[in-house]
Structures are given as structure tokens and as C-alpha cells.
Design an enzyme around this catalytic site. Structure first.
Site, PDB file in Angstrom:
ATOM      1  N   GLU A 216       0.890  -1.159   0.000  1.00 27.08           N
ATOM      2  CA  GLU A 216       0.000   0.000   0.000  1.00 27.08           C
ATOM      3  C   GLU A 216       0.927   1.208   0.000  1.00 27.08           C
ATOM      4  OE1 GLU A 216      -1.376   2.997   1.401  1.00 27.08           O
ATOM      5  OE2 GLU A 216      -2.056   2.037   3.240  1.00 27.08           O
TER       6      GLU A 216
ATOM      7  N   CYS B 195      -1.907   8.667   3.526  1.00 25.80           N
ATOM      8  CA  CYS B 195      -1.795   8.030   2.209  1.00 25.80           C
ATOM      9  C   CYS B 195      -3.032   8.289   1.372  1.00 25.80           C
ATOM     10  CB  CYS B 195      -1.537   6.541   2.372  1.00 25.80           C
ATOM     11  SG  CYS B 195      -2.663   5.749   3.510  1.00 25.80           S
TER      12      CYS B 195
HETATM   13  P1  NDP Z   1       9.731   4.176   3.664  1.00 23.89           P
HETATM   14  O1  NDP Z   1       9.151   3.471   2.506  1.00 23.89           O
HETATM   15  O2  NDP Z   1      11.163   4.453   3.659  1.00 23.89           O
HETATM   16  O3  NDP Z   1       9.448   3.343   5.010  1.00 23.89           O
HETATM   17  C1  NDP Z   1       8.279   2.625   5.246  1.00 23.89           C
HETATM   18  C2  NDP Z   1       8.587   1.406   6.116  1.00 23.89           C
HETATM   19  O4  NDP Z   1       9.495   0.545   5.437  1.00 23.89           O
HETATM   20  C3  NDP Z   1       9.269   1.765   7.419  1.00 23.89           C
HETATM   21  O5  NDP Z   1       8.834   0.894   8.424  1.00 23.89           O
HETATM   22  C4  NDP Z   1      10.728   1.522   7.117  1.00 23.89           C
HETATM   23  O6  NDP Z   1      11.484   1.269   8.271  1.00 23.89           O
HETATM   24  C5  NDP Z   1      10.613   0.274   6.279  1.00 23.89           C
HETATM   25  N1  NDP Z   1      11.778   0.009   5.458  1.00 23.89           N
HETATM   26  C6  NDP Z   1      12.577   0.899   4.817  1.00 23.89           C
HETATM   27  N2  NDP Z   1      13.539   0.230   4.165  1.00 23.89           N
HETATM   28  C7  NDP Z   1      13.367  -1.095   4.402  1.00 23.89           C
HETATM   29  C8  NDP Z   1      14.039  -2.284   4.041  1.00 23.89           C
HETATM   30  N3  NDP Z   1      15.124  -2.245   3.279  1.00 23.89           N
HETATM   31  N4  NDP Z   1      13.600  -3.465   4.481  1.00 23.89           N
HETATM   32  C9  NDP Z   1      12.502  -3.526   5.258  1.00 23.89           C
HETATM   33  N5  NDP Z   1      11.831  -2.442   5.663  1.00 23.89           N
HETATM   34  C10 NDP Z   1      12.241  -1.234   5.236  1.00 23.89           C
HETATM   35  O7  NDP Z   1       8.887   5.432   3.860  1.00 23.89           O
HETATM   36  P2  NDP Z   1       9.150   6.645   4.851  1.00 23.89           P
HETATM   37  O8  NDP Z   1       8.485   6.303   6.122  1.00 23.89           O
HETATM   38  O9  NDP Z   1      10.569   7.042   4.923  1.00 23.89           O
HETATM   39  O10 NDP Z   1       8.377   7.757   4.060  1.00 23.89           O
HETATM   40  C11 NDP Z   1       8.919   8.206   2.831  1.00 23.89           C
HETATM   41  C12 NDP Z   1       7.803   8.629   1.907  1.00 23.89           C
HETATM   42  O11 NDP Z   1       6.896   7.541   1.715  1.00 23.89           O
HETATM   43  C13 NDP Z   1       6.951   9.738   2.416  1.00 23.89           C
HETATM   44  O12 NDP Z   1       7.530  10.968   2.206  1.00 23.89           O
HETATM   45  C14 NDP Z   1       5.708   9.528   1.610  1.00 23.89           C
HETATM   46  O13 NDP Z   1       5.867  10.066   0.335  1.00 23.89           O
HETATM   47  C15 NDP Z   1       5.613   8.039   1.503  1.00 23.89           C
HETATM   48  N6  NDP Z   1       4.722   7.444   2.508  1.00 23.89           N
HETATM   49  C16 NDP Z   1       3.557   6.883   2.111  1.00 23.89           C
HETATM   50  C17 NDP Z   1       2.696   6.353   3.046  1.00 23.89           C
HETATM   51  C18 NDP Z   1       1.448   5.673   2.705  1.00 23.89           C
HETATM   52  O14 NDP Z   1       0.652   5.450   3.602  1.00 23.89           O
HETATM   53  N7  NDP Z   1       1.195   5.281   1.514  1.00 23.89           N
HETATM   54  C19 NDP Z   1       2.963   6.437   4.455  1.00 23.89           C
HETATM   55  C20 NDP Z   1       4.228   7.019   4.768  1.00 23.89           C
HETATM   56  C21 NDP Z   1       5.057   7.484   3.812  1.00 23.89           C
HETATM   57  P3  NDP Z   1      12.400   2.435   8.916  1.00 23.89           P
HETATM   58  O15 NDP Z   1      11.502   3.566   9.254  1.00 23.89           O
HETATM   59  O16 NDP Z   1      12.965   1.786  10.104  1.00 23.89           O
HETATM   60  O17 NDP Z   1      13.385   2.795   7.868  1.00 23.89           O
END
Ligand code: NDP
Length: 692
Positions: free
Chosen positions: A263, A302
Site C-alpha cells: 500500500e 496516504c
Molecule cells: P519508507 O518506505 O522508507 O518506510 C516505510 C517502512 O518501510 C518503514 O517501516 C521503514 O522502516 C521500512 N523500510 C525501509 N527500508 C526497508 C528495508 N530495506 N527493508 C525492510 N523495511 C524497510 O517510507 P518513509 O516512512 O521514509 O516515508 C517516505 C515517503 O513515503 C513519504 O515521504 C511519503 O511520500 C511516503 N509514505 C507513504 C505512506 C502511505 O501510507 N502510503 C505512508 C508514509 C510514507 P524504517 O523507518 O525503520 O526505515
């Protein structure tokens, strides 16, 4: 409450049955509003292989001992226990930048999801450990070979990776359907706001409601966790499209065919209908909704509206109304009552949003707000991640790409004019797949054209008009009973959707065999299996005594012309097919006057019912009623009634029994077929009466 210095705490993970800190000191997580350190996070040194194995071996085994209703009852008890402690969660939620209203969506919205899943599961699922799905498929002429789809809980662990914006709801909306399905979970929240998730998990585990091994938590990076996934596990992800795509392509996810749901961010749109001119209730509702979506959680949702699609003639009025409304938004310390919008989750996140606004500015102009100037009513404007709402306008949206592609994950939206409805739909579809879209109109034709046009690229579509302005749950609110997820850019995943969501954590298997053995496997009597002859009428049996397959075959009863006439005058149903021989013959389905279908059902009840007070407490309906062969005067009716499904309730002294009811005529042709639904006492006579 105002902002105060917090003593940073070291977050821990809960894996393999114990709380464990990482090997390093940890990365500081900062209060979004004032930059003070709230917590330290680190997950180094965790043995992910052992954690997943513990979930599979201990958690899965423990959870699968319970029925759907028992697991649903656990969710309700959990929600009640968490609700009592909600103020502690609000206190931490403020640190993430969420106002009380934002926190309510996350915290109480999360608990509400547990309640909703609990009650829906108890209402809609049988009280069993496996599910059957769809009708029995008869595969041989003599019905000695048939098939039934069944669903069994997957035997791995569901790994749920969440985003920073909903630290509570994001976890609970995923674990609720997973636990009901009977699958253990390992939750990995986004680091930025993991302290709130960690607190909620601590409180959940302290209740002791969940069986051991059912819920694990990783506070910190996922490390090599995905390398330990197997084909029995499920991986779900909410976050950025780039991370999601990387996880989807992870070698283990690919080689083990790990079930994966994503998602991701999407460029959700909202369309103002051609009829919704300034001055109409729809225009006002639209302005309110767009402003609300831009400012709730500071636009870090989102589902937030990013693209505002409006008739060209109304664009100026719309920009004026939106700018005025956004200008009144009180921005500041999220813990203060009068604050309407708090900061973004972090200073990094604000820089990210500012950069994305710059990308959008290549194709659109800012018409309200200044991303580089912060104006707050309270809070620390320098150290807090505040950003005032920014509204952009793109005059030629069909020529743009960034405005349909670049997500500024904050209080940012772009107004895009359209010239006709077809163009509005085309613009909405330029998002290449979104979680949600909405249309504000009072015109049924506009509603039809826009919704049908947009639906193939959206997971949910909301129609707003004057009648629903007060009752609408809003563009941006995913609901437990509705599908959450969208195609294409939105990730192609699907979450929740009521009991659909439970099935995402179960394996569907087509089982083929003879009806008697299929009945044994499914715990549900299947037509074609022999019935059990019982010396007492099955209505004299309590739930404790009744068996699946207990069967009654009644004596016959003739249907006379006098019966049909009596029923017609008594009920007032004098439809010609029952009353007029000539007209009935002219009907392609009948060869003369026929009995009323409801007369057949009534006579059937007269044949199978045992009249004396007994364990059968009530008949609460029938399912799947079909009249298959016309009944003419002189025909003889007979009923075969078989106990098909037994569902004891866990919190009542009765349960539901579904009876297969097959009414035949003197030629053994089936004239009516249906399920009779009854409530039956668990014991009879009732204990109190027996004592008298
Ligand atoms: P990320 O995609 O970086 O992170 C989302 C989740 O994935 C976090 O729990 C993160 O952990 C985890 N993650 C990151 N890298 C890995 C990996 N290699 N293996 C496993 N898990 C991983 O999103 P962000 O939270 O940094 O947000 C960045 C952008 O994403 C926002 O600016 C926005 O544009 C979008 N976003 C969209 C959302 C939605 O609901 N659709 C919600 C939030 C953000 P960790 O935090 O520990 O790195």
C-alpha cells in the site's frame, strides 16, 4: 498539556518471547514539534530467523487452537483494555506531531478497527477453525463426486512493515484480520514514530489476552529479516513506492512466492462536479473536505487529496474559498487544544516535502502559502517541523506530468481545471492508480459518469453531496468493512474490506471427493452425503446432542385447490397464476394454477416442526430460497431436513443451527430448496429448569 522535555527511552523489540534492546545505543527519535529527543532506537543483533521460527512454531500453533469467534473475542477484550489506557497513548502521539484529532484517528480509529473486526467476524464467520467458500460443485451425475473450496490459516508469520504516519492504526488494521484468520504477526513500525507503537505493543502483551508467540515487534531496522521468509509467510508493506518495489523484488519474496501486499503513496484526486457551482452545498462541502484532507495529520495521509479537479469556470472561486479556509488553520503545538494542524513528522520530512513542492512548481504556481516561511500560533518554529499549507494551481493539467506523479507528503495540493467530465476522469486516471478518489455532485449523471470512469484505477470512491455532508465518513478515512488499497501506483494491494481481509491470511484449497468425506473435512453437511437417522426429532436435541447430518424425513401432505384458495384469500395474494386456470396456462412456466411459493414454505414448516417447547428457540430466517418445480393441486409434498452447520456462540447459552431443507413432490422432484436458520439452546432442559 504543553510541550515538555522528555527523557529519551531506549526502545526494545519483542522477539522470541522476550523484550530485547539492540546492541548499539540507538538513533535518536526527535519530538516533531520541538526537536527534543524522545527515544533511541536500534534493532542490531536481533536473530530474525529465530524470531520468525518462534512465531511459526509457537504462535501459529497456539493461535490455531482457537475458533474464529474465540479469536474475535480476544480482539474485543484487547480493544477494551487499550481504550482504558488511551490517554497514555495520546500523550505520546503529540510527540509525533499529531493533534488530538489526528491522534483520535490513529489511536481510537485503531481500537475501533479491532472492535469492528471482532463483531463482524462473530456475525459473519462460523464458529469454526476453517472456512468453506462458495457452493459445493457437483462433479458427477449421481453426486458421488463433488468439490468444495476451503480456507485454512497460513502456517507462517505475517510480517507487517508500517509507515510513520499511523503508528497505532497502521499496526492494528493489519493485525486484526491476521489474528482472526489464525496467523501470528511480526510488526515492524517505521522508526520515526516507533515509540508509540512500542508502547501499545507493551500494553497489548501485558494483558495476556493473546496466546504466546502471536505478536512480535521489531523496533528498528529490518536487518536481514526478509532473508528468513518462507512461502508460508506473508509480507505486507505500507510506505513509499520505492521501498515497496524493492521489497516486492527481494530475492526471498520472489523465490519463495511470499504473499506480498503493498500500500504505497498515491496521488489521490477529488472532482468537483459540473453542477457544483459556488453557492451550492456541494461546493461548500468540497472546500471543507479538501481543506480537511490537506491539514489532517499535516497532510501526511496516504489517502489525502493531492489533486483537486474542478470545472474551469469555478477554479478562481474555488482557489479563493480554499485559500481563505486554509489561512484560518491554527498551526502549532499539537498538544494545545486550539491547534488544528501540527508539524510534519520530522525536519527531514519537511525538507523532503519542500523539495517535492519545488518539483511541482515546474508545472504549477503557488496560489496560497509559502513553503519557506513558517508562521505558527504556538510551538517552536525553528526546531519544530512546521509547514504552512501550500495550494498550487496548474492551468494546463493535461500537459503536466509532475503534478500527477510527485507526492509531496504534507499539507500540499494542486488545483487542476477541466473542461468536460470526460477530461475530469482522464485527469483522475493520470495518477496511474490511487487508493481513493471522490466526486462532489448532486447530479446522478455526473456521479455515474465519474464513478464508473474512475473505478478501474481506484480502490475506493466516495460521492459527496448535500444529503451526506453531515454523515459522510470522509474522503480520507479507510473503514474496516471496506477495501483499502489501490491498483498501479498505489501498490496493487488490498487490505481490510471486512472478512475479505481475513482471507488474505488463509490458503484457499479446492477439495474434491465424495460428499460424505467432504462433509467430514468441512464440518458442514453436504447434499449427497447420507443423513443420520435419529430416533428423536432433531428439534428435541440441544446443541450438545445435535450432530451434523442429523436428518428428519417427514410424511407427505397433499396440496389441494382449496388450500391454494384459502391461502390466497387469507393473505391477499391473488396473483393470477394461483387463481385463474386459463391465464396460468398461458404463462410459459405453468400448466395450470399453481400453489404459492410461500404456501409451500409454510406447509414445509408444518411438516418438519416439532411443536412442543424444546431447545429450538427461534427461526431467524431462511437463506438461498429457490422454488424449482411448480406445485399443482393434487401434488404431494415431503420434506428432508438435515442439520447442516452448528455454530455455538461463545458468550451465550445458545448457538445457530443451519438446516438444509429440501421439499420434494410425489415424483421426487425438488420443488423448493433452502436453508432454515434457527437458534438452539446449548443444553435442554435449561439448567435452571432442571433444578426446579
Ligand atoms: P519508507 O518506505 O522508507 O518506510 C516505510 C517502512 O518501510 C518503514 O517501516 C521503514 O522502516 C521500512 N523500510 C525501509 N527500508 C526497508 C528495508 N530495506 N527493508 C525492510 N523495511 C524497510 O517510507 P518513509 O516512512 O521514509 O516515508 C517516505 C515517503 O513515503 C513519504 O515521504 C511519503 O511520500 C511516503 N509514505 C507513504 C505512506 C502511505 O501510507 N502510503 C505512508 C508514509 C510514507 P524504517 O523507518 O525503520 O526505515
Amino acid at each position: 498539556m504543553t510541550l515538555s522535555a522528555q527523557t529519551p527511552r531506549r526502545l526494545e523489540s519483542f522477539v522470541s518471547g522476550r523484550w530485547t534492546a539492540g546492541q548499539r545505543d540507538g538513533k535518536p527519535l526527535l519530538n516533531a514539534a520541538n526537536g527534543q529527543t524522545v527515544a533511541l532506537i536500534d534493532a542490531s543483533g536481533l536473530d530474525y530467523g529465530a524470531a520468525l521460527e518462534w512465531g511459526r512454531k509457537v504462535g501459529g500453533k497456539n493461535l490455531r487452537k482457537y475458533s474464529f469467534h474465540e479469536r474475535a473475542a480476544m480482539l474485543k477484550a484487547l480493544a477494551q483494555a487499550l481504550m482504558e489506557q488511551k490517554e497514555a497513548f495520546y500523550a505520546e502521539s503529540f510527540l509525533t506531531g499529531a493533534t488530538r484529532t489526528d491522534g483520535w484517528i490513529d489511536i481510537e480509529g485503531g481500537f475501533g478497527t479491532l472492535f469492528a473486526y471482532s463483531s463482524k467476524a462473530r456475525r459473519e464467520l462460523p464458529n469454526t477453525r476453517i472456512l468453506t467458500e462458495g457452493d459445493v460443485e457437483v462433479l458427477s451425475r449421481d453426486n458421488t463426486f463433488a468439490a468444495q473450496h476451503i480456507l485454512t490459516p497460513m502456517e507462517g508469520v505475517a510480517v507487517h512493515i508500517n509507515a510513520f504516519n499511523f503508528p497505532v492504526w497502521g499496526m492494528l488494521e493489519k493485525i486484526a484480520p491476521t489474528l482472526i484468520a489464525g496467523m501470528p504477526c511480526l510488526v515492524k513500525p517505521a522508526s520515526q514514530t516507533a515509540y508509540l507503537t512500542e508502547l501499545v505493543v507493551r500494553r497489548i502483551l501485558e494483558t495476556g489476552i493473546l496466546p504466546e508467540g502471536t505478536l512480535q515487534l521489531v523496533s528498528g531496522s529490518a536487518g536481514d529479516m526478509l532473508d528468513h521468509l518462507t512461502g508460508e509467510d506473508v509480507l505486507t508493506f505500507t510506505g513509499s513506492a520505492s521501498t515497496g518495489q524493492m521489497l516486492r523484488g527481494h530475492p526471498k519474496v520472489v523465490s519463495e512466492s511470499v504473499r506480498f501486499t503493498m500500500e504505497a503513496d498515491s496521488l489521490n484526486s477529488s472532482v468537483l462536479g459540473t453542477d457544483a457551482a459556488p453557492g451550492t452545498p456541494e461546493f461548500d462541502f468540497f472546500v471543507k473536505e479538501v481543506a480537511r484532507e490537506m491539514t489532517t495529520k499535516a497532510g501526511q495521509k496516504c489517502t489525502a487529496i493531492r489533486r483537486v479537479i474542478a470545472p474551469r469556470a469555478h477554479t478562481d472561486a474555488l482557489i479563493e474559498a480554499l485559500s481563505a479556509r486554509l489561512g484560518k488553520t491554527v498551526i502549532g503545538d499539537p498538544a494545545l487544544e486550539n491547534t488544528r494542524m501540527g508539524p510534519l513528522a520530522s525536519l527531514d520530512q519537511r525538507e523532503e516535502v519542500r523539495d517535492r513542492i519545488k518539483d511541482l512548481c515546474a508545472e504549477a504556481e503557488i496560489v496560497a502559502g509559502n513553503p519557506d516561511e513558517v508562521s505558527v500560533a504556538s510551538g517552536d518554529a525553528d526546531k519544530g517541523a512546521f509547514l504552512n499549507p501550500v495550494l498550487l494551481h496548474c492551468a494546463k493539467p493535461l500537459d503536466g506530468t509532475a503534478i500527477h506523479d510527485v507526492e509531496a507528503f504534507g499539507p500540499v495540493a494542486t488545483v487542476m481545471p477541466y473542461d468536460d467530465i470526460e477530461e475530469a476522469v482522464e485527469l483522475a486516471k493520470r495518477g496511474k492508480g490511487s487508493l481513493v478518489a471522490s466526486v462532489f455532485t448532486n447530479d446522478p449523471k455526473v456521479a455515474e459518469e465519474v464513478v464508473i470512469g474512475m473505478a478501474p484505477l481506484h480502490g475506493r470512491v466516495l460521492i459527496g453531496n448535500r444529503d451526506s455532508a453531515k454523515t459522510s465518513t470522509g474522503h480520507g478515512s479507510p473503514l474496516p468493512m471496506l477495501v483499502h488499497g489501490g491498483p498501479g501506483r498505489a501498490g496493487g494491494g488490498e487490505e481490510m474490506g471486512g472478512m475479505r481481509g481475513v482471507k488474505h491470511y488463509m490458503q484457499r484449497t479446492a477439495v474434491q471427493g465424495t460428499p460424505r468425506l467432504l462433509s467430514a473435512v468441512t464440518g458442514r453437511w453436504i447434499a449427497g452425503a447420507s443423513g443420520l437417522d435419529t430416533p428423536v426429532h432433531p428439534f428435541r436435541k440441544s446443541l450438545a446432542e445435535l450432530n451434523i447430518g442429523d436428518q428428519l424425513i417427514t410424511k407427505s401432505r397433499e396440496v389441494t385447490l382449496a388450500d391454494i384458495e384459502h391461502f390466497a384469500t387469507f393473505t391477499g395474494d391473488t396473483f393470477y397464476a394461483h387463481m385463474d386456470e386459463e391465464s396460468a396456462r398461458a404463462n410459459p412456466f405453468f400448466e395450470g394454477r399453481v400453489a404459492h411459493g410461500y404456501l409451500i414454505v409454510s406447509f414445509a414448516a408444518g411438516l418438519f416442526v416439532d411443536p412442543a417447547p424444546g431447545p429450538v428457540l427461534a427461526n431467524y430466517g431462511v437463506d438461498n430460497l429457490r422454488f424449482l418445480t411448480p406445485v399443482n393441486p393434487g401434488d404431494e409434498l415431503k420434506v428432508q431436513l438435515t442439520a447442516k452447520e452448528i455454530n455455538p456462540r461463545i458468550t451465550a447459552d445458545y448457538g445457530e443451527v443451519r438446516w438444509d431443507c429440501c421439499v420434494t413432490n410425489q415424483n421426487d422432484e425438488v420443488v423448493a430448496q433452502y436453508d432454515v436458520l434457527t437458534m438452539v439452546a446449548k443444553t435442554w432442559p435449561q439448567v435452571a429448569q432442571a433444578a426446579e
